[in-house]
Scaffold this motif. Structure first.
Motif, short mmCIF file in Angstrom:
data_model
loop_
_atom_site.label_atom_id
_atom_site.label_comp_id
_atom_site.label_asym_id
_atom_site.label_seq_id
_atom_site.Cartn_x
_atom_site.Cartn_y
_atom_site.Cartn_z
N LEU A 51 0.83 -1.21 0.00
CA LEU A 51 0.00 0.00 0.00
C LEU A 51 0.87 1.26 0.00
CD1 LEU A 51 -2.86 -0.92 2.50
CD2 LEU A 51 -3.03 -0.66 0.03
N LEU A 52 1.90 1.27 0.81
CA LEU A 52 2.78 2.44 0.86
C LEU A 52 3.53 2.63 -0.45
CD1 LEU A 52 4.16 2.14 4.50
CD2 LEU A 52 2.60 3.88 3.60
N LEU A 53 3.90 1.53 -1.12
CA LEU A 53 4.54 1.65 -2.42
C LEU A 53 3.58 2.23 -3.46
CD1 LEU A 53 6.67 -1.61 -2.61
CD2 LEU A 53 7.53 0.73 -2.67
N LEU A 54 2.32 1.86 -3.38
CA LEU A 54 1.34 2.43 -4.30
C LEU A 54 1.22 3.93 -4.12
CD1 LEU A 54 -1.56 -0.18 -4.35
CD2 LEU A 54 0.14 0.25 -6.12
N GLY A 70 4.31 -2.77 -5.73
CA GLY A 70 3.31 -2.61 -4.67
C GLY A 70 2.15 -3.57 -4.81
N ILE A 71 1.66 -3.74 -6.03
CA ILE A 71 0.55 -4.67 -6.26
C ILE A 71 0.99 -6.09 -5.97
CG2 ILE A 71 -0.91 -5.66 -8.07
CD1 ILE A 71 -1.06 -2.80 -9.26
N MET A 72 2.21 -6.45 -6.36
CA MET A 72 2.71 -7.79 -6.07
C MET A 72 2.84 -8.02 -4.56
SD MET A 72 2.78 -9.18 -8.95
CE MET A 72 3.56 -10.70 -8.57
N ALA A 73 3.25 -6.99 -3.83
CA ALA A 73 3.35 -7.12 -2.37
C ALA A 73 1.97 -7.28 -1.73
CB ALA A 73 4.07 -5.90 -1.79
#
Length: 123
Positions: A51-54, A70-73
């Motif tokens: 979420l934070l990467l997004l 981010g989506i992969m995480a």
């Protein structure tokens, strides 16, 4: 959110270096963490990081790639939480028993490259 990209990239570089230079010790720490931590608690780390990467993707030269990570995480966090067909236990068993030092070092190299790339892409 540039600070988060800097923090996560430095964290990835540090973990990658440990995986290459101190393979045995790093594997022992990971194994201990996987054995003692409940998977219902473990899922929140990749989910929150995703979420934070997004949110932080706009502070990068390549926001599409950061969003992809981010989506992969987030998917990984959901995978750990829902655990379809007990695949998480199979993955942990492989990681605890069958993963060789060479695979650990290769993972470390990939993580260092990813962390360095993200660090250099921050605006």
């Amino acid at each position: 959110m540039r600070w988060f990209l800097y923090v996560i990239s430095l964290f990835w570089v540090a973990i990658g270096c440990c995986m290459i230079l101190y393979t045995g010790e790093t594997m022992r720490v990971f194994k201990h963490m996987l054995k003692t931590t409940d998977r219902k608690f473990l899922w929140c780390f990749p989910f929150i990081t995703g979420l934070l990467l997004l949110f932080a993707a706009s502070a990068s030269h390549y926001p599409g790639f950061i969003r992809f990570i981010g989506i992969m995480a987030i998917i990984k966090g959901g995978f750990i939480f829902f655990n379809p067909e007990a695949l998480w236990e199979k993955l942990v068993t492989w990681y605890l028993k069958a993963m060789s030092d060479q695979v650990c070092r290769l993972s470390g190299i990939i993580i260092i490259i990813l962390g360095t790339a993200v660090f250099s892409w921050v605006l």
